[in-house]
Design a protein around this motif. Structure first.
Motif, PDB file in Angstrom:
ATOM      1  N   LEU A  56      37.302  65.091  74.262  1.00  0.00           N
ATOM      2  CA  LEU A  56      37.232  66.435  74.771  1.00  0.00           C
ATOM      3  C   LEU A  56      38.199  67.033  73.877  1.00  0.00           C
ATOM      4  O   LEU A  56      39.197  66.696  73.885  1.00  0.00           O
ATOM      5  N   PRO A  57      37.923  68.310  73.259  1.00  0.00           N
ATOM      6  CA  PRO A  57      38.678  68.850  72.229  1.00  0.00           C
ATOM      7  C   PRO A  57      39.855  69.698  73.136  1.00  0.00           C
ATOM      8  O   PRO A  57      39.682  70.023  74.024  1.00  0.00           O
ATOM      9  N   SER A  58      40.968  70.064  72.269  1.00  0.00           N
ATOM     10  CA  SER A  58      41.906  71.018  73.000  1.00  0.00           C
ATOM     11  C   SER A  58      41.254  72.463  73.708  1.00  0.00           C
ATOM     12  O   SER A  58      40.561  72.848  72.951  1.00  0.00           O
ATOM     13  N   LEU A  59      41.707  72.705  74.588  1.00  0.00           N
ATOM     14  CA  LEU A  59      41.344  73.845  75.377  1.00  0.00           C
ATOM     15  C   LEU A  59      41.571  74.914  74.640  1.00  0.00           C
ATOM     16  O   LEU A  59      42.655  75.219  74.195  1.00  0.00           O
ATOM     17  N   PRO A  60      40.320  75.506  74.340  1.00  0.00           N
ATOM     18  CA  PRO A  60      40.397  77.019  73.776  1.00  0.00           C
ATOM     19  C   PRO A  60      41.315  77.843  74.396  1.00  0.00           C
ATOM     20  O   PRO A  60      41.651  77.854  75.827  1.00  0.00           O
ATOM     21  N   PRO A  61      41.913  79.075  73.988  1.00  0.00           N
ATOM     22  CA  PRO A  61      42.607  80.068  74.606  1.00  0.00           C
ATOM     23  C   PRO A  61      41.893  80.520  75.622  1.00  0.00           C
ATOM     24  O   PRO A  61      40.795  80.788  75.732  1.00  0.00           O
ATOM     25  N   ALA A  62      42.713  81.179  76.774  1.00  0.00           N
ATOM     26  CA  ALA A  62      42.196  81.758  77.837  1.00  0.00           C
ATOM     27  C   ALA A  62      41.064  83.008  77.530  1.00  0.00           C
ATOM     28  O   ALA A  62      41.513  83.614  76.440  1.00  0.00           O
ATOM     29  N   LEU A  63      39.932  83.092  78.164  1.00  0.00           N
ATOM     30  CA  LEU A  63      39.271  84.421  77.695  1.00  0.00           C
ATOM     31  C   LEU A  63      40.131  85.707  78.046  1.00  0.00           C
ATOM     32  O   LEU A  63      40.691  85.698  79.016  1.00  0.00           O
ATOM     33  N   VAL A  64      39.755  86.712  77.410  1.00  0.00           N
ATOM     34  CA  VAL A  64      40.692  87.919  77.820  1.00  0.00           C
ATOM     35  C   VAL A  64      39.985  88.467  79.115  1.00  0.00           C
ATOM     36  O   VAL A  64      38.863  88.638  79.380  1.00  0.00           O
TER      37      VAL A  64
ATOM     38  N   VAL B  52      49.591  86.035  78.919  1.00  0.00           N
ATOM     39  CA  VAL B  52      50.737  85.503  78.345  1.00  0.00           C
ATOM     40  C   VAL B  52      52.086  86.273  78.830  1.00  0.00           C
ATOM     41  O   VAL B  52      51.765  87.692  79.458  1.00  0.00           O
ATOM     42  N   ASN B  53      53.309  86.048  78.244  1.00  0.00           N
ATOM     43  CA  ASN B  53      54.538  86.788  78.816  1.00  0.00           C
ATOM     44  C   ASN B  53      55.474  86.730  77.752  1.00  0.00           C
ATOM     45  O   ASN B  53      56.575  87.329  77.947  1.00  0.00           O
ATOM     46  N   ARG B  54      55.081  86.658  76.498  1.00  0.00           N
ATOM     47  CA  ARG B  54      55.960  86.544  75.471  1.00  0.00           C
ATOM     48  C   ARG B  54      55.295  87.092  74.091  1.00  0.00           C
ATOM     49  O   ARG B  54      54.248  86.564  73.994  1.00  0.00           O
ATOM     50  N   ARG B  55      56.282  87.600  73.177  1.00  0.00           N
ATOM     51  CA  ARG B  55      55.515  88.064  71.895  1.00  0.00           C
ATOM     52  C   ARG B  55      54.776  87.161  70.951  1.00  0.00           C
ATOM     53  O   ARG B  55      53.679  87.322  70.679  1.00  0.00           O
ATOM     54  N   ASN B  56      55.616  85.876  70.925  1.00  0.00           N
ATOM     55  CA  ASN B  56      55.030  84.677  70.101  1.00  0.00           C
ATOM     56  C   ASN B  56      53.590  84.303  70.704  1.00  0.00           C
ATOM     57  O   ASN B  56      52.943  84.080  69.982  1.00  0.00           O
ATOM     58  N   GLU B  57      53.610  84.301  72.098  1.00  0.00           N
ATOM     59  CA  GLU B  57      52.455  83.756  72.799  1.00  0.00           C
ATOM     60  C   GLU B  57      51.293  84.714  72.621  1.00  0.00           C
ATOM     61  O   GLU B  57      50.096  84.073  72.285  1.00  0.00           O
ATOM     62  N   ALA B  58      51.683  85.969  72.583  1.00  0.00           N
ATOM     63  CA  ALA B  58      50.609  87.058  72.514  1.00  0.00           C
ATOM     64  C   ALA B  58      49.787  86.863  71.021  1.00  0.00           C
ATOM     65  O   ALA B  58      48.596  86.891  70.964  1.00  0.00           O
ATOM     66  N   VAL B  59      50.911  86.794  69.964  1.00  0.00           N
ATOM     67  CA  VAL B  59      50.247  86.620  68.735  1.00  0.00           C
ATOM     68  C   VAL B  59      49.193  85.297  68.427  1.00  0.00           C
ATOM     69  O   VAL B  59      48.511  85.271  68.008  1.00  0.00           O
ATOM     70  N   ARG B  60      49.810  84.245  69.101  1.00  0.00           N
ATOM     71  CA  ARG B  60      49.137  82.797  69.127  1.00  0.00           C
ATOM     72  C   ARG B  60      48.024  83.096  69.714  1.00  0.00           C
ATOM     73  O   ARG B  60      46.839  82.431  68.895  1.00  0.00           O
ATOM     74  N   ARG B  61      47.846  83.602  71.160  1.00  0.00           N
ATOM     75  CA  ARG B  61      46.664  83.845  71.600  1.00  0.00           C
ATOM     76  C   ARG B  61      45.735  84.610  70.683  1.00  0.00           C
ATOM     77  O   ARG B  61      44.494  84.144  70.920  1.00  0.00           O
ATOM     78  N   ALA B  62      46.085  85.462  70.540  1.00  0.00           N
ATOM     79  CA  ALA B  62      45.436  86.708  69.756  1.00  0.00           C
ATOM     80  C   ALA B  62      44.597  86.087  68.737  1.00  0.00           C
ATOM     81  O   ALA B  62      43.661  86.147  68.117  1.00  0.00           O
ATOM     82  N   ARG B  63      45.334  85.177  67.656  1.00  0.00           N
ATOM     83  CA  ARG B  63      44.877  84.576  66.489  1.00  0.00           C
ATOM     84  C   ARG B  63      43.733  83.502  66.869  1.00  0.00           C
ATOM     85  O   ARG B  63      42.674  83.328  66.478  1.00  0.00           O
ATOM     86  N   GLU B  64      44.029  82.789  68.070  1.00  0.00           N
ATOM     87  CA  GLU B  64      43.186  81.961  68.626  1.00  0.00           C
ATOM     88  C   GLU B  64      41.870  82.680  68.956  1.00  0.00           C
ATOM     89  O   GLU B  64      40.739  81.854  68.967  1.00  0.00           O
TER      90      GLU B  64
END
Length: 907
Positions: A835-843, A891-903
């Motif tokens: 099973l592939p890595s879990l995609p980011p949470a749906l918005v 998310v609760n941090r800047r870098n996490e928001a950018v990573r999740r948005a790119r995914e």
């Protein structure tokens, strides 16, 4: 500017010539009519000269500032560049009468070429002037085509009320023929309110005269000095942009081998700035005023009553009002409170030490006691500590019921630093309580218990008897209640629910002995007490009692002071939701807890990092292993060896789960089985250790060892019962496994067991059906598990299920349920795909256009201030958009928001 010489005769050679001597018969001093010379390092500040240009449009201009504020040089530079005649008069010392003033003023007008009536009789008496003089002069000026520009420098030396009345008469009746500019340290005795109301007054005051950091940097450069921007800002803060202070510092720095270090660290009391202020401000005052200034220099702020307490006199009110009116570096804070200019205060404190060595501690002691009576606790503590009176200082904190501030983050760091200076010789119940609070806040249970024992002994009747009768008469309710609070915390850290309940019950009784206004002022006390009690009950497995206590705190409107215990309670409730299998609820509460803790600022707490540990455990169940590792790394320093048992167990759950998911069985087993020091065993912590051990044995095919590990756990551990059923199935006892699940009756109590438990139970049933060849039941059960798991993005149960899960997931109907969140494509050859890595949470909710704008700039590493400037909105608006983006992306941090948005391909 045009300055004429004094003529002997009028232009026709007839009529009386201007006088050559003043009313006392002395020659006029020409220097009083001359523009002051600007030094080579003078810095022209365009913002001020542009403001001074308004003096040409208003009858009256006042440049009012402290000594050395740069008033005179500012006006002189402006006048020199004006391109038209300016009459300049530097007034003389106080004590001279109207005759002398008007004689000099008429002479100044003559010297600058402003016509004065030739037949106007000049004053012959230094203390008197004919009323005809102001009237004739006003009439002459009113007829001018261009207004006469008159600058009276050092006008604060003019103190005679009749001079002010006569000058105001001339100004009023001269109309547009006169522009009067007063350069002064004090408010002139003129009806400024009338000119201000009519728009006829131009004002430049101290605040505007102060140098900005940019101007200060330019001034230093003019002296050949270069200082980094941060150093310039620090120098401006220390001098408040005071012109003379900056210039004197620059001149002194040029003479040192290391100018930059000098400007950063110069001793105010041993500098040319000190010489200037002592001469220009302090030594010009009376002995009583000097004494008051020196004594109040130990204070950050003061009012007349407080100043009187330090001087032991009663005359502070008029002295302070006068000093403020005279711009003598005494600044008004409103409501009769004042403060000294910081540099002036530094110099006065140094001078106080020389003039009255040993007096400063006594002044701090007097200030502390006066402030204690007025109810100003932070200042009381600061001055009590400065006096070295630790019994008083600790007593003030405890008597105010403010012991909780050592835990709530609002003033934790300040109080910790203040009491870190407390001498070991200081001994009282209050000092023991403060020491205990400090130790317990740093999880030093052993030392904290020693100090608590001393405090209890001191507060007991026999201890009070030893203290003496004065102590017996004290109000002991706050001290005893504070002691009960700390005992509850100690019981929490010790993992002793019985002791926590005993201490909490004692606190409840003591509640009635404390003044109501103190309890209302300190809502954090009740919040801390219930949080500690709830944590201890949670550790003991009394989940409903714990939930009741913690929910009370989390839902209370306690305000900022109760913010940290509210966040801690939310984190504990999040852990309980996780243990019950409700990942979404756990994540929501944990995010609220971690976001709230960040807003509260950097500080330590008994349950520091628990919210992030719950998020890490949730990430493991969702197979977001990198995210889980990052969260564990973030909390490593705070909770690597936490004394709080609940937090220690929370870290064990997250870390062991991650190690299992990565196939590191031995490390996972060691992590889960590590002992947590506590007075009682926690059933759920013990159950988790058994779960990990059983999972390791089951993966190795040791079903009997797995079953044995689970048999040691109480029967009401749902997660252990589900795994026990799976172990029985692996051992070939399908009927027993189904019977165990039936007895759990998970469907009959949906509010108790969440998807993280029910999905695993459903997959055990599906595996049993698959072994029995009932493929229809398999499809139905796997479909049910997928539907439940999808809502929570729960992948771990499918990854742990074993090879059999690949067959049903290869079928088209189930592929549709698994697509996009559990696996990317169909299986091949009947074998399960990895099973592939879990995609980011749906918005959760679509981002708005402005939120996307903020997110794009976030990805460009722009700061909040830069984003606000780029979008032409306020910083607060950007923060609001960021908060919404974090919530929608889970998310609760800047870098996490950018990573999740790119995914999610939003960027």
């Amino acid at each position: 500017m045009v300055v004429s010489t004094v003529a002997a005769l009028d232009e026709n050679g007839t009529g009386p010539a201007p006088a050559h001597a003043d009313p006392l018969g002395d020659p006029f001093l020409r220097t009083r009519f001359a523009l002051p010379t600007r030094p080579a390092t003078f810095l022209r500040r365009d913002r001020l000269t542009e403001h001074l240009d308004e003096a040409l449009l208003t009858p009256l201009t006042m440049v009012n500032g402290a000594a050395g504020a740069g008033k005179t040089l500012l006006v002189a530079d402006w006048a020199a560049g004006l391109g038209q005649p300016v009459t300049w008069l530097t007034t003389d010392t106080t004590g001279q009468g109207p005759g002398m003033f008007w004689a000099y003023l008429l002479q100044a007008l003559d010297a600058s070429g402003v016509p004065v009536p030739r037949d106007l009789r000049r004053p012959a008496d230094a203390n008197w002037v004919d009323h005809e003089l102001p009237a004739r002069l006003a009439a002459e000026l009113s007829g001018r085509d261009r207004p006469a520009i008159l600058v009276l420098d050092e006008y604060d030396r003019v103190t005679a009320p009749e001079i002010a009345e006569q000058l105001e008469f001339v100004l009023h009746h001269a109309g547009p023929g006169l522009r009067l500019i007063l350069v002064t340290r004090t408010e002139p005795l003129l009806p400024l309110h009338r000119y201000r109301a009519a728009g006829g007054l131009t004002e430049i005051r101290d605040a505007e005269l102060a140098f900005t950091p940019e101007e200060a940097s330019a001034l230093l450069a003019a002296h050949g000095l270069r200082l980094p921007a941060a150093g310039v800002r620090a120098l401006v803060d220390r001098t408040r942009g005071w012109a003379a202070g900056l210039r004197l510092c620059a001149l002194a720095a040029r003479e040192t081998p290391d100018p930059e270090t000098y400007l950063k660290e110069f001793e105010a009391g041993q500098s040319t700035v000190a010489d200037y202020l002592l001469a220009e401000v302090l030594k010009r005052r009376t002995a009583d005023t000097q004494d008051l200034l020196l004594r109040v220099s130990v204070l950050e702020r003061f009012c007349p009553e407080l100043a009187n307490a330090l001087t032991e006199r009663t005359d502070a009110e008029p002295i302070l009002a006068g000093l403020h009116r005279e711009n003598a570096f005494v600044e008004s804070l409103g409501h009769s409170w004042y403060r000294l200019h910081p540099l002036f205060g530094e110099i006065l404190r140094a001078h106080l030490g020389v003039r009255s060595p040993g007096l400063e501690p006594e002044l701090h002691r007097r200030a502390a006691r006066w402030l204690r009576r007025s109810g100003s606790l932070p200042e009381t503590l600061a001055h009590g500590a400065a006096a070295g009176d630790w019994e008083f200082t600790a007593g003030a904190l405890v008597d105010d019921l403010a012991i909780g501030h050592l835990f709530t983050g609002l003033r934790t760091d300040d109080l910790t630093e203040l009491f870190s200076r407390m001498e070991p010789e200081a001994a009282s119940p209050a000092t023991d309580l403060v020491r205990a609070a400090h130790d317990l806040s740093h999880h030093d249970l052993d030392r904290g218990l020693v100090h608590l024992r001393h405090a209890r002994q001191g507060l007991a009747p026999e201890g009070l008897a030893r203290e003496g009768p004065s102590r017996n008469g004290s109000a002991l309710g706050p001290a005893r209640l504070s002691c009960a609070l700390l005992e509850t915390l100690a019981a929490r850290l010790a993992g002793s629910p019985e002791d926590a309940e005993t201490a909490a019950a004692a606190a409840e009784e003591l509640w009635q002995t404390v003044p109501a206004h103190l309890l209302e002022r300190h809502p954090e006390l009740s919040a801390l007490l219930l949080t500690h009690l709830g944590s201890a009950l949670l550790w003991a497995g009394r989940l409903e009692d714990a939930r009741a206590a913690l929910s009370t705190v989390a839902g209370s409107p306690g305000g900022a002071s109760a913010g940290l215990p509210q966040q801690e309670s939310l984190a504990h409730l999040a852990l309980m939701d996780y243990l019950d299998g409700w990942l979404g609820r756990a994540e929501s509460k944990a995010l609220a807890a971690t976001n709230g803790t960040e807003r509260a600022g950097p500080h330590r707490s008994s349950g520091s990092g628990l919210g992030q540990l719950v998020l890490a455990a949730v990430a493991v169940d969702r197979d977001e292993l990198d995210r889980a590792q990052a969260l564990l790394d973030e909390t490593a320093d705070a909770v690597r060896t936490p004394r709080d048992p609940v937090t220690a167990a929370g870290r064990s759950i997250a870390a062991a789960g991650l190690l299992l998911a990565r196939g590191r069985a031995g490390a996972a087993l060691a992590t889960a089985s590590a002992a947590v020091p506590a007075a009682v065993v926690s059933p759920w912590a013990e159950g988790h250790a058994a779960l990990v051990a059983a999972a390791v044995h089951l993966a190795a095919g040791r079903t009997e060892s797995a079953a044995e590990a689970l048999r040691r756990v109480p029967d009401d551990q749902t997660a252990c019962a589900v795994l026990a059923a799976r172990v029985r199935l692996a051992a070939g006892h399908r009927g027993e496994a189904i019977g165990m699940l039936d007895r759990l009756d998970l469907e009959g109590r949906p509010g108790r067991a969440g998807p993280a438990l029910t999905v695993r139970a459903t997959l055990v049933r599906a595996q049993a059906a698959e072994e029995a060849g009932d493929l229809v039941t398999v499809r139905g059960l796997v479909a049910q598990a997928l539907a439940e798991a999808r809502r929570e993005r729960l992948r771990r149960p499918f990854l742990d299920a074993g090879p059999w899960i690949g067959r049903p997931l290869a079928e088209a109907p189930l592929q549709a349920l698994a697509a996009g969140w559990l696996q990317d494509g169909p299986t091949r050859g009947g074998e399960p795909s990895r099973l592939p890595s879990l995609p980011p949470a749906l918005v959760v909710e679509e981002l708005s256009g402005r939120e996307l704008d903020v997110l794009r700039r976030l990805a460009e590493m722009m700061s909040t201030e830069e984003i606000a400037a780029d979008l032409y909105v306020s910083v607060n608006t950007v923060k609001t958009h960021l908060k919404s983006v974090y919530r929608k992306l889970a998310v609760n941090r800047r870098n996490e928001a950018v990573r999740r948005a790119r995914e999610l391909r939003l960027l």
